[in-house]
Design a protein around this motif. Structure first.
Motif, PDB file in Angstrom:
ATOM      1  N   THR A 174      -5.567  -3.458  11.436  1.00 36.63           N
ATOM      2  CA  THR A 174      -4.316  -3.408  10.672  1.00 36.63           C
ATOM      3  C   THR A 174      -4.381  -4.392   9.501  1.00 36.63           C
ATOM      4  N   TYR A 175      -4.937  -5.565   9.758  1.00 36.35           N
ATOM      5  CA  TYR A 175      -5.054  -6.591   8.717  1.00 36.35           C
ATOM      6  C   TYR A 175      -5.963  -6.094   7.593  1.00 36.35           C
ATOM      7  N   TRP A 176      -7.063  -5.446   7.961  1.00 32.73           N
ATOM      8  CA  TRP A 176      -7.988  -4.926   6.944  1.00 32.73           C
ATOM      9  C   TRP A 176      -7.326  -3.863   6.086  1.00 32.73           C
ATOM     10  N   LEU A 177      -6.534  -3.020   6.730  1.00 33.69           N
ATOM     11  CA  LEU A 177      -5.863  -1.962   5.978  1.00 33.69           C
ATOM     12  C   LEU A 177      -4.907  -2.580   4.949  1.00 33.69           C
ATOM     13  N   GLN A 178      -4.173  -3.614   5.390  1.00 32.67           N
ATOM     14  CA  GLN A 178      -3.259  -4.284   4.462  1.00 32.67           C
ATOM     15  C   GLN A 178      -4.043  -4.915   3.313  1.00 32.67           C
TER      16      GLN A 178
END
Ligand SMILES: [Zn+2]
Length: 230
Positions: free
Chosen positions: A135-139
């Protein structure tokens, strides 16, 4: 209660078991090997070699050609210094890989998955990352893309093209129970702009865009990405 979302995908149920049978031990070892392949150390990927093979002729900040090589980063990537804007940069400056702590290989794997519409859940499993990391990478991808287009101005010969993608099933409009044919408003129009260095893709409209729509999308409304010679 254990937070499943934050679980590491590095663990197996047999990690701390001293009495694993042959099969359990085999699966554990193969899983760990796989995990290491998915998460290589920067120093083990030949990444510096790849990045140093890129020929750099202009400053990544001001496009000046008055640049020279000056030292290496801690990962052995060539550093450059610009005599005009007095800034340091490397081959990854201004790219999605700038300041990366994970290997480019890992980023590429992840990006291929999400650009192929893989869900966060799926990419988390495939890349053996916790859901939080995925999720952090997507953000991070969205923040980088936003930053990328902030001061973007296309130069020289600019190519502009369109691609069409269907809307999701529940939004499909039908006429007399039949799907609309051709490029109808059931398709998104994605405009893609490219000048051999920068590229940007934006959602223009539904259906085929008029010249005016394209003009407004790419030139007007706070998106003055290039100048038009009239
Ligand atoms: Zn410069």
């Amino acid at each position: 209660m254990k937070n499943r979302i934050d679980s590491s995908r590095q663990k197996t149920p047999w990690d701390n078991n001293s009495k694993n049978n042959v099969l359990q031990e085999f699966i554990k070892c193969k899983y760990k090997d796989n995990y290491r392949i998915k998460h290589p150390k920067l120093s083990e990927t030949n990444e510096a070699e790849l990045l140093n093979s890129i020929e750099i002729k202009e400053c990544r900040y001001c496009d000046s050609e008055h640049i020279r090589k000056r030292g290496f980063t801690k990962n052995n990537v060539q550093r450059y210094y610009c005599n005009d804007c007095k800034r340091y940069f490397s081959p990854t400056t201004g790219t999605i890989f700038e300041g990366h702590k994970i290997s480019i290989t890992e980023w590429i794997e992840y990006l291929l998955d999400i650009f192929n519409y893989g869900s966060t859940n799926l990419t988390s499993k495939v890349n053996k990352n916790s859901m939080n990391t995925s999720t952090y990478w997507l953000q991070k991808v969205f923040i980088l893309l936003e930053k990328y287009r902030e001061n973007l101005v296309f130069k020289g010969t600019v190519y502009l093209d369109e691609m069409f993608y269907s809307v999701i099933k529940k939004d499909i409009d039908t006429k007399d129970g039949k799907k609309l044919r051709g490029i109808s408003h059931n398709k998104y129009c994605i405009g893609i702009c490219y000048d051999k260095r920068n590229i940007i893709a934006i959602v223009e409209c539904f259906g085929k865009p008029t010249t005016e729509i394209t003009y407004n999308n790419f030139y007007k409304s706070n998106r003055t990405w290039f100048t038009i010679n009239s």
